[in-house]
Write a protein that holds these residues in place. Structure first.
Motif, PDB file in Angstrom:
ATOM      1  N   GLY A 196       0.766  -1.250  -0.147  1.00  0.00           N
ATOM      2  CA  GLY A 196       0.053   0.018   0.176  1.00  0.00           C
ATOM      3  C   GLY A 196       0.867   1.387  -0.170  1.00  0.00           C
ATOM      4  N   GLY A 197       2.220   1.126   0.022  1.00  0.00           N
ATOM      5  CA  GLY A 197       2.959   2.448  -0.006  1.00  0.00           C
ATOM      6  C   GLY A 197       3.775   2.673   1.126  1.00  0.00           C
ATOM      7  N   ILE A 198       4.153   1.651   2.094  1.00  0.00           N
ATOM      8  CA  ILE A 198       5.044   1.676   3.289  1.00  0.00           C
ATOM      9  C   ILE A 198       4.338   2.638   4.294  1.00  0.00           C
ATOM     10  N   ILE A 199       3.289   2.516   4.582  1.00  0.00           N
ATOM     11  CA  ILE A 199       2.614   3.348   5.739  1.00  0.00           C
ATOM     12  C   ILE A 199       2.569   2.664   7.157  1.00  0.00           C
ATOM     13  N   PRO A 200       3.347   3.119   8.075  1.00  0.00           N
ATOM     14  CA  PRO A 200       3.323   2.458   9.282  1.00  0.00           C
ATOM     15  C   PRO A 200       1.879   2.935  10.053  1.00  0.00           C
ATOM     16  N   ALA A 201       1.448   1.978  10.765  1.00  0.00           N
ATOM     17  CA  ALA A 201       0.315   2.212  11.648  1.00  0.00           C
ATOM     18  C   ALA A 201       0.891   3.070  12.919  1.00  0.00           C
ATOM     19  N   ASP A 202       0.065   4.089  13.338  1.00  0.00           N
ATOM     20  CA  ASP A 202       0.262   5.109  14.340  1.00  0.00           C
ATOM     21  C   ASP A 202       0.349   4.227  15.261  1.00  0.00           C
ATOM     22  N   LYS A 203       1.199   4.518  16.517  1.00  0.00           N
ATOM     23  CA  LYS A 203       1.219   3.521  17.538  1.00  0.00           C
ATOM     24  C   LYS A 203      -0.116   3.983  18.579  1.00  0.00           C
ATOM     25  N   THR A 204      -0.744   5.082  18.554  1.00  0.00           N
ATOM     26  CA  THR A 204      -1.933   5.409  19.352  1.00  0.00           C
ATOM     27  C   THR A 204      -3.143   4.578  18.677  1.00  0.00           C
ATOM     28  N   PHE A 205      -3.029   4.713  17.091  1.00  0.00           N
ATOM     29  CA  PHE A 205      -4.019   4.060  16.564  1.00  0.00           C
ATOM     30  C   PHE A 205      -4.058   2.405  16.750  1.00  0.00           C
ATOM     31  N   ALA A 206      -2.886   1.979  16.859  1.00  0.00           N
ATOM     32  CA  ALA A 206      -2.672   0.365  16.901  1.00  0.00           C
ATOM     33  C   ALA A 206      -3.205  -0.041  18.370  1.00  0.00           C
ATOM     34  N   LYS A 207      -2.939   0.780  19.268  1.00  0.00           N
ATOM     35  CA  LYS A 207      -3.620   0.530  20.709  1.00  0.00           C
ATOM     36  C   LYS A 207      -4.933   0.790  20.622  1.00  0.00           C
ATOM     37  N   PHE A 329      12.395  13.314  -3.615  1.00  0.00           N
ATOM     38  CA  PHE A 329      11.417  12.522  -2.679  1.00  0.00           C
ATOM     39  C   PHE A 329      10.733  13.644  -1.920  1.00  0.00           C
ATOM     40  N   LYS A 330       9.379  13.208  -1.769  1.00  0.00           N
ATOM     41  CA  LYS A 330       8.603  14.284  -0.617  1.00  0.00           C
ATOM     42  C   LYS A 330       8.803  13.607   0.704  1.00  0.00           C
ATOM     43  N   ASP A 331       8.957  12.236   0.617  1.00  0.00           N
ATOM     44  CA  ASP A 331       8.712  11.638   2.191  1.00  0.00           C
ATOM     45  C   ASP A 331       9.808  10.438   2.053  1.00  0.00           C
ATOM     46  N   ILE A 332      10.473  10.375   2.984  1.00  0.00           N
ATOM     47  CA  ILE A 332      11.181   8.934   3.118  1.00  0.00           C
ATOM     48  C   ILE A 332      10.939   8.423   4.333  1.00  0.00           C
ATOM     49  N   ARG A 333      10.290   7.121   4.442  1.00  0.00           N
ATOM     50  CA  ARG A 333       9.480   6.617   5.727  1.00  0.00           C
ATOM     51  C   ARG A 333       9.868   4.918   5.754  1.00  0.00           C
ATOM     52  N   GLY A 334       9.456   4.271   6.785  1.00  0.00           N
ATOM     53  CA  GLY A 334       9.530   3.113   7.090  1.00  0.00           C
ATOM     54  C   GLY A 334       9.909   2.446   8.470  1.00  0.00           C
ATOM     55  N   MET A 335      10.094   1.234   8.445  1.00  0.00           N
ATOM     56  CA  MET A 335      10.603   0.787   9.946  1.00  0.00           C
ATOM     57  C   MET A 335      11.873  -0.380   9.406  1.00  0.00           C
ATOM     58  N   GLY A 336      12.704  -0.310  10.359  1.00  0.00           N
ATOM     59  CA  GLY A 336      13.888  -1.219   9.937  1.00  0.00           C
ATOM     60  C   GLY A 336      14.492  -1.131   8.478  1.00  0.00           C
ATOM     61  N   LEU A 337      14.388  -2.319   7.844  1.00  0.00           N
ATOM     62  CA  LEU A 337      14.588  -2.213   6.565  1.00  0.00           C
ATOM     63  C   LEU A 337      13.591  -2.531   5.540  1.00  0.00           C
ATOM     64  N   LEU A 338      12.622  -1.970   5.992  1.00  0.00           N
ATOM     65  CA  LEU A 338      11.215  -1.985   5.056  1.00  0.00           C
ATOM     66  C   LEU A 338      11.177  -0.660   4.866  1.00  0.00           C
ATOM     67  N   MET A 339      11.581   0.233   3.735  1.00  0.00           N
ATOM     68  CA  MET A 339      11.694   1.666   3.674  1.00  0.00           C
ATOM     69  C   MET A 339      11.105   1.932   2.527  1.00  0.00           C
ATOM     70  N   GLY A 340      10.402   3.304   2.415  1.00  0.00           N
ATOM     71  CA  GLY A 340       9.871   3.936   1.107  1.00  0.00           C
ATOM     72  C   GLY A 340      10.304   5.352   1.055  1.00  0.00           C
ATOM     73  N   ALA A 341      10.544   5.471  -0.206  1.00  0.00           N
ATOM     74  CA  ALA A 341      10.699   6.597  -0.723  1.00  0.00           C
ATOM     75  C   ALA A 341       9.732   7.279  -1.634  1.00  0.00           C
ATOM     76  N   GLU A 342       8.885   8.401  -1.102  1.00  0.00           N
ATOM     77  CA  GLU A 342       7.659   8.867  -2.144  1.00  0.00           C
ATOM     78  C   GLU A 342       8.112  10.130  -2.939  1.00  0.00           C
ATOM     79  N   VAL A 343       7.893   9.587  -4.243  1.00  0.00           N
ATOM     80  CA  VAL A 343       8.435  10.665  -5.334  1.00  0.00           C
ATOM     81  C   VAL A 343       7.452  11.878  -5.017  1.00  0.00           C
TER      82      VAL A 343
END
Ligand SMILES: Cc1ncc(COP(=O)(O)O)c(C=O)c1O
Length: 405
Positions: A196-207, A329-343
């Motif tokens: 879906g585009g390397i979108i991490p869940a917010d911690k608060t949302f997950a809880k 890149f307009k955003d560089i994000r991800g967790m560990g070695l699952l990373m995304g660079a949004e163009v």
């Protein structure tokens, strides 16, 4: 004699459901791969987040050779030592008490969704059968998993699809509150959306999702097919969210490329898969389990997991440096070695151009949707390969910019 085959052979004899690149890799070692012409590539893709210990890892090659000489297959009429050892390790290292083995991410998710429905059926009756998942999520290509997945394109033309599935926007707790009810049997999520585009869940949302599931006696299913087995920097990503699911699915890196998958769950949930309710011919075969056991032994060492965090920082630093120069890149994000660079906007819908240019420069990267370049390299990729790969990426970026002047 081995028959000569080329990329053109694909178009002659294979189903057209894939469009593979012109490159046919023939050999890999660590994070380097060579194609039929002998050209060398650095692998920032890892299959698609699969070869977490790189190619031809010597320990895995030995384990595979040894097991191949002992026992390949039995079917589930009998159990086997590698499966039992692997299941013990998975339960010792996670929240789960029980394990079901299968062969792919989709198959693990199919099992998870069936289990969630069966558990609700057993404990609350047939009315409690609704599954909520998230837009842009991806859970596999079986009919049930494309239906739970949040990308309509994957089910188009395959209807009628299973009913009782609702989608919610990811990280939108108010919408989830409006959708969840006592008829909900499960909420399904990836802790970090991959396809879906390397979108991490917010911690608060997950809880809050966990709390809502508890309030409505719905099971929480985590699809960690892509994020699991060390990729996030912990064995599974849920550990970092501070949330414990009821069911979790794992595949991809679990076998480092050998097909193996697992659904794991708490005991009271697992009990709903009574004898005869579900099964798989190959699931839990000794070959796959012996390899997965060795994968886990290596990946769960502090050395490897801490190395993921270090390598993440190297990637972020390198990507930021490229961006300071080229502003792509307009955003560089991800967790560990699952990373995304949004163009950036100029390249929206065209992240693939960077993948193509990277391959020309001798680098494998991935995309995650139309706007994100994705990186999912080996968790033990050498620092020099990261540096060299980023240098090749920079050349690819320059090339794409030049072509779009
Ligand atoms: C989160 C997630 N779930 C499920 C799957 C499906 O796995 P498989 O292709 O092994 O069936 C994938 C594959 O990309 C995935 O990323």
């Amino acid at each position: 004699m081995t028959e000569q085959v080329t990329r053109a052979t694909f178009d002659e004899v294979m189903f057209p459901n894939y469009a593979p690149s012109a490159i046919i890799p023939v050999r890999g070692e660590g994070s380097r791969v060579w194609d039929q012409e002998g050209k060398e590539y650095i692998d920032f893709a890892g299959g698609i987040a699969v070869t977490a210990l790189g190619h031809s890892h010597p320990t895995l090659v030995n384990v595979m050779r040894e097991q191949a000489g002992q026992l390949w297959h039995l079917a589930n009429i009998m159990t086997n030592e590698p499966a039992l050892r692997l299941a013990k390790k998975l339960t010792e290292k996670t929240f789960a008490d029980r394990v079901f083995f299968c062969n792919s991410g989709a198959e693990a998710n199919e099992a998870a969704f069936k289990l969630a429905r069966r558990y609700a059926f057993d404990h609350f009756g047939p009315e409690k059968n609704e599954i909520i998942s998230f837009y842009q999520s991806f859970h596999g290509r079986t009919l049930f998993t494309v239906s739970v997945g949040g990308q309509p394109k994957y089910k188009e033309g395959f209807e009628p699809t299973p009913k009782g599935i609702t989608h919610c926007h990811f990280n939108d707790i108010e919408e989830l509150k409006s959708l969840i009810s006592d008829k909900t049997c499960a909420v399904v999520m990836e802790p970090i959306q991959g396809e879906g585009g390397i979108i991490p869940a917010d911690k608060t949302f997950a809880k809050q999702v966990r709390e809502l599931c508890d309030q409505h006696k719905a099971l929480l299913v985590y699809d960690e097919v892509q994020s699991g087995v060390g990729r996030s920097g912990t064995f599974f990503a849920y550990e970092q969210l501070g949330v414990t699911p009821d069911i979790l699915t794992s595949a991809k890196a679990l076998g480092n490329g050998f097909p193996v998958a697992a659904m794991i769950a708490k005991d009271h949930v697992a009990q709903s898969f009574v004898f005869g309710t579900h099964g798989s011919t190959y699931g839990g075969n000794p070959m796959a389990c012996a390899i997965a056991e060795a994968v886990i032994d290596i990946i769960t060492t502090p050395e490897v997991l801490e190395g993921v965090k270090k390598r993440h920082d190297l990637f972020v630093e390198g990507l930021n440096a490229i961006n300071e120069k080229y502003h792509v890149f307009k955003d560089i994000r991800g967790m560990g070695l699952l990373m995304g660079a949004e163009v950036v906007e100029q390249f929206a819908g065209n992240a693939k151009a960077f993948l193509t240019a990277a391959a020309e420069e001798g680098l494998f990267v991935l995309v995650a949707g139309p706007n994100v370049i994705r990186f999912a390299p080996s968790l033990i990729i050498p620092e020099e390969d990261i540096k060299e790969g980023l240098a090749r990426l920079e050349r690819a970026v320059a090339k794409v910019l030049e072509a779009n002047k």
